[in-house]
Design an enzyme around this catalytic site. Structure first.
Site, PDB file in Angstrom:
ATOM      1  N   GLU A  83       0.845  -1.208   0.000  1.00 51.44           N
ATOM      2  CA  GLU A  83       0.000   0.000   0.000  1.00 51.44           C
ATOM      3  C   GLU A  83       0.874   1.249   0.000  1.00 51.44           C
ATOM      4  OE1 GLU A  83      -2.702   1.300  -0.440  1.00 51.44           O
ATOM      5  OE2 GLU A  83      -4.415   0.232   0.402  1.00 51.44           O
ATOM      6  N   ASP A  84       0.306   2.326  -0.476  1.00 48.40           N
ATOM      7  CA  ASP A  84       1.015   3.611  -0.411  1.00 48.40           C
ATOM      8  C   ASP A  84       0.726   4.338   0.890  1.00 48.40           C
ATOM      9  OD1 ASP A  84      -1.582   3.702  -1.538  1.00 48.40           O
ATOM     10  OD2 ASP A  84      -1.308   5.795  -2.054  1.00 48.40           O
TER      11      ASP A  84
ATOM     12  N   ASP B 105      -4.536   5.311   6.075  1.00 46.56           N
ATOM     13  CA  ASP B 105      -5.090   6.556   6.610  1.00 46.56           C
ATOM     14  C   ASP B 105      -6.053   6.175   7.740  1.00 46.56           C
ATOM     15  OD1 ASP B 105      -5.762   9.610   5.026  1.00 46.56           O
ATOM     16  OD2 ASP B 105      -6.938   8.906   6.706  1.00 46.56           O
TER      17      ASP B 105
ATOM     18  N   PHE C 290      -3.002  16.391   4.332  1.00 46.95           N
ATOM     19  CA  PHE C 290      -3.268  15.615   3.128  1.00 46.95           C
ATOM     20  C   PHE C 290      -2.001  15.570   2.296  1.00 46.95           C
ATOM     21  CE2 PHE C 290      -5.013  13.986  -0.701  1.00 46.95           C
ATOM     22  CZ  PHE C 290      -5.944  13.093  -0.214  1.00 46.95           C
TER      23      PHE C 290
ATOM     24  N   ARG D 239       0.093  12.760  -8.734  1.00 47.82           N
ATOM     25  CA  ARG D 239       0.733  11.440  -8.580  1.00 47.82           C
ATOM     26  C   ARG D 239       2.165  11.455  -9.103  1.00 47.82           C
ATOM     27  NH1 ARG D 239      -3.290   7.605  -7.216  1.00 47.82           N
ATOM     28  NH2 ARG D 239      -5.310   7.944  -8.189  1.00 47.82           N
TER      29      ARG D 239
HETATM   30  C1  PRP Z   1      -5.797   5.365  -0.782  1.00 49.71           C
HETATM   31  C2  PRP Z   1      -4.670   4.413  -0.432  1.00 49.71           C
HETATM   32  C3  PRP Z   1      -5.363   3.345   0.366  1.00 49.71           C
HETATM   33  C4  PRP Z   1      -6.495   4.085   1.029  1.00 49.71           C
HETATM   34  C5  PRP Z   1      -6.139   4.362   2.448  1.00 49.71           C
HETATM   35  O1  PRP Z   1      -6.404   4.932  -1.942  1.00 49.71           O
HETATM   36  O2  PRP Z   1      -4.056   3.886  -1.579  1.00 49.71           O
HETATM   37  O3  PRP Z   1      -5.823   2.300  -0.445  1.00 49.71           O
HETATM   38  O4  PRP Z   1      -6.681   5.315   0.321  1.00 49.71           O
HETATM   39  O5  PRP Z   1      -7.193   5.039   3.099  1.00 49.71           O
HETATM   40  P1  PRP Z   1      -7.908   4.483   4.378  1.00 49.71           P
HETATM   41  O6  PRP Z   1      -6.853   3.918   5.298  1.00 49.71           O
HETATM   42  O7  PRP Z   1      -8.595   5.687   4.957  1.00 49.71           O
HETATM   43  O8  PRP Z   1      -8.894   3.439   3.958  1.00 49.71           O
HETATM   44  P2  PRP Z   1      -7.470   5.797  -2.743  1.00 49.71           P
HETATM   45  O9  PRP Z   1      -8.831   5.321  -2.403  1.00 49.71           O
HETATM   46  O10 PRP Z   1      -7.156   7.255  -2.563  1.00 49.71           O
HETATM   47  O11 PRP Z   1      -7.241   5.361  -4.238  1.00 49.71           O
HETATM   48  P3  PRP Z   1      -5.977   5.551  -5.184  1.00 49.71           P
HETATM   49  O12 PRP Z   1      -4.867   4.725  -4.596  1.00 49.71           O
HETATM   50  O13 PRP Z   1      -6.458   5.035  -6.491  1.00 49.71           O
HETATM   51  O14 PRP Z   1      -5.630   7.003  -5.221  1.00 49.71           O
END
Ligand code: PRP
Length: 177
Positions: A99-100, A103, A152, A165
């Site tokens: 994961e990146d 949150d 953010f 990105r």
């Molecule tokens: C981001 C990130 C995680 C998630 C974390 O994805 O890559 O998957 O949010 O958030 P959380 O811990 O509050 O659930 P996002 O939905 O922004 O999609 P993306 O990676 O396509 O930008």
């Protein structure tokens, strides 16, 4: 225009590269002879995955999954769905989710439970970043790169409504004027 948004650098490309190297060393130590499956969660993890696997440089498989957690903007929708599931069979395999960002933790919590039903031999989580100030579900991050403040963040694959990105650094949005 992106140039109208004020950003401040939280982690430079060099600091990110050092974190990726450290994570790769830890993962290599634990998975070298296990032919693991790395599952990257799209889209945000694509840059991290690309750098991580080249640091790992040992036999592994790669799968992609896409989940929806955020709507437009910056708040988690909290309503997670599998948009694109993995294609390979992970039953009996050693699986590492990449994961990146963690949150609220809702996405990772949902996805780990989803994968567990597929009966992998082991299931662990690697995240480049964690934002502990926003935690709603406690998630054990087995391999964590960087802890970020309650701002953010964008860059190195991470977006704000599909923007930024491409940035090599990880930046905080300071002003959305
Ligand atoms: C981001 C990130 C995680 C998630 C974390 O994805 O890559 O998957 O949010 O958030 P959380 O811990 O509050 O659930 P996002 O939905 O922004 O999609 P993306 O990676 O396509 O930008």
């Amino acid at each position: 225009m992106d140039s109208e948004v004020k950003l401040s650098v939280l982690f430079t490309a060099e600091q990110i590269a050092a974190a990726v190297k450290r994570l790769a060393a830890e993962i290599r130590r634990d998975y070298l002879d296990k032919n693991p499956v790395l599952i990257a969660v799209l889209k945000g993890s694509f840059v991290f995955l690309a750098d991580l696997v080249r640091e790992l440089n040992f036999p592994l498989n790669i799968e992609f999954a896409q989940l929806s957690s955020y709507g437009h903007g910056k708040e988690s929708a909290g309503n997670i769905k599998v948009v694109k599931d993995i294609q390979g069979d992970i039953r009996g395999r050693h699986v590492l989710v990449v994961e990146d960002i963690i949150d609220t933790g809702l996405t990772a919590d949902f996805f780990l439970k989803h994968l567990k039903q597929k009966q992998p031999a082991s299931l662990k989580l690697c995240s480049l970043t964690d934002k502990p100030s926003r935690t709603q579900v406690e998630i054990n991050i087995d391999y964590l790169g960087l802890t970020v403040p309650d701002k953010f963040i964008v860059g190195y694959g991470i977006d704000w409504d599909e923007r930024f990105r491409y940035l090599p650094d990880i930046c905080a949005i300071e002003d959305e004027a």
